[in-house]
Design an enzyme around this catalytic site. Structure first.
Site, PDB file in Angstrom:
ATOM      1  CD  GLU A  50      -2.782   1.110   2.556  1.00 62.02           C
ATOM      2  OE1 GLU A  50      -2.422   0.476   3.564  1.00 62.02           O
ATOM      3  OE2 GLU A  50      -3.867   1.719   2.481  1.00 62.02           O
ATOM      4  CE  LYS A 134      -7.562   1.472   3.265  1.00 59.19           C
ATOM      5  NZ  LYS A 134      -6.351   2.047   3.885  1.00 59.19           N
ATOM      6  CB  CYS A 175      -4.752  -1.646   4.279  1.00 55.24           C
ATOM      7  SG  CYS A 175      -3.878  -1.791   5.858  1.00 55.24           S
TER       8      CYS A 175
HETATM    9  N1  LIG Z   1      -3.638   1.370   5.978  1.00 55.50           N
HETATM   10  C1  LIG Z   1      -4.630   0.893   6.680  1.00 55.50           C
HETATM   11  O1  LIG Z   1      -5.753   0.773   6.230  1.00 55.50           O
HETATM   12  C2  LIG Z   1      -4.281   0.479   8.064  1.00 55.50           C
HETATM   13  C3  LIG Z   1      -5.287  -0.448   8.688  1.00 55.50           C
HETATM   14  C4  LIG Z   1      -4.935  -0.801  10.085  1.00 55.50           C
HETATM   15  O2  LIG Z   1      -3.829  -0.560  10.565  1.00 55.50           O
HETATM   16  C5  LIG Z   1      -5.954  -1.485  10.885  1.00 55.50           C
HETATM   17  O3  LIG Z   1      -5.713  -1.696  12.075  1.00 55.50           O
HETATM   18  O4  LIG Z   1      -7.007  -1.837  10.347  1.00 55.50           O
END
Ligand SMILES: NC(=O)CCC(=O)C(=O)O
Length: 296
Positions: A50, A134, A175
């Site tokens: 990412e 996303k 993520c």
């Molecule tokens: N970059 C993100 O979306 C981080 C997501 C994250 O750390 C979480 O705990 O969920």
């Protein structure tokens, strides 16, 4: 919905990229070098993390955003692309003759000017074939630990995305999307055998949830599940957890990086996939007559 390709065993490479600095052209150059390095072991698919071309933080996204202008199902002219990152990813995939999931970059929509956290995918001819914006924005506030609000500057995507290769149908997320089992479940119901999410968990939730969530999504859906993180940089504004991971359909961690810059390779094994689904046949035992029909 077209029929998914039959899963074949293949080799996956995750690049846990380090040295992501404030200098975008250096970030792009370094990512290119690491793709070429990863390709020396002849993987079928290479993945970046990412936000590989920009520091990770909501203040940075609008500054680093590039216009990609991809419309699913329509041909995309790389020569006319306004995105330096897209041009590099396309040429690297073509040079290495490999599939490439280009992590994610801040992307500015050509019409609305809204900024997204966007993953682009290339085939071995260097053609841009898929995109995922996303969907679930990372907005959390754990007092005394971490506060992060992507929605300060980003807009969430509104589509689910996968792409077909000659060896698998691969579902995409980014993520925080991993926390929403609906996304993975719908991808699996659409025939994805492998789900790959570029990601960058943090030092609070990483130790608790990074592996657990991925093993959960893998077991729920009996798929290979993988997330590719940037390396941890304690001088950066955001400290990534690292530990890029691949989990098999039985929920077993088959590859894991440490914290620093590293390339990890995994053989995605058809036999493991078939054995998991034959031995515990949940994919055939679902009771859609009992559930609300959102997942049918
Ligand atoms: N970059 C993100 O979306 C981080 C997501 C994250 O750390 C979480 O705990 O969920």
């Amino acid at each position: 919905m077209s029929k998914p390709p039959t899963l074949k065993s293949f080799k996956l490479a995750l690049i846990q990229l380090g040295n992501i600095s404030a200098n975008k052209s250096e970030n792009i150059k370094h990512a290119r070098e690491m793709i070429i390095k990863a390709a020396s072991a002849k993987p079928d698919l290479i993945v970046l993390p990412e936000c590989f071309n920009s520091p990770y933080g909501h203040v940075h996204f609008p500054v680093y955003a590039e216009k990609v202008g991809f419309t699913p199902g329509e041909p995309y002219d790389i020569e006319k692309s306004e995105s330096d990152s897209v041009k590099m990813l396309s040429s690297a995939a073509k040079e290495c003759k490999t599939w490439l999931i280009g992590g994610s970059i801040p992307e500015r929509d050509q019409k609305s000017e809204e900024v997204y956290n966007t993953c682009t995918v290339y085939n071995p001819r260097g053609e841009l074939v898929a995109q995922h914006r996303k969907v679930h924005l990372f907005d959390i506030d754990i007092p005394g630990k971490i506060k992060f609000k992507e929605s300060e500057t980003l807009t969430g995507g509104s589509t689910l995305n996968f792409f077909d290769t000659e060896f698998a149908r691969i579902g995409l997320g980014i993520c925080y999307d991993v926390r929403f089992p609906e996304l993975a479940m719908i991808s699996a119901r659409q025939g994805c055998q492998v789900l790959i999410y570029p990601g960058a968990f943090n030092m609070t939730t990483g130790p608790l949830h990074w592996e657990l969530l991925q093993r959960g999504r893998a077991i729920d859906n009996q798929v290979y599940f993988s997330m590719c993180s940037p390396a941890r940089d304690l001088n950066a504004g955001y400290h990534a957890w690292g530990h890029s991971l691949v989990v098999d359909p039985m929920g077993k961690v088959v590859s894991e990086a440490e914290e620093g810059e590293e390339i990890i390779y995994t053989d995605i094994d058809l036999q493991v996939f078939n054995d998991a689904r034959a031995g515990i046949p949940v994919t055939k035992q679902r009771r859609f007559d009992v559930y609300p029909n959102v997942f049918v």
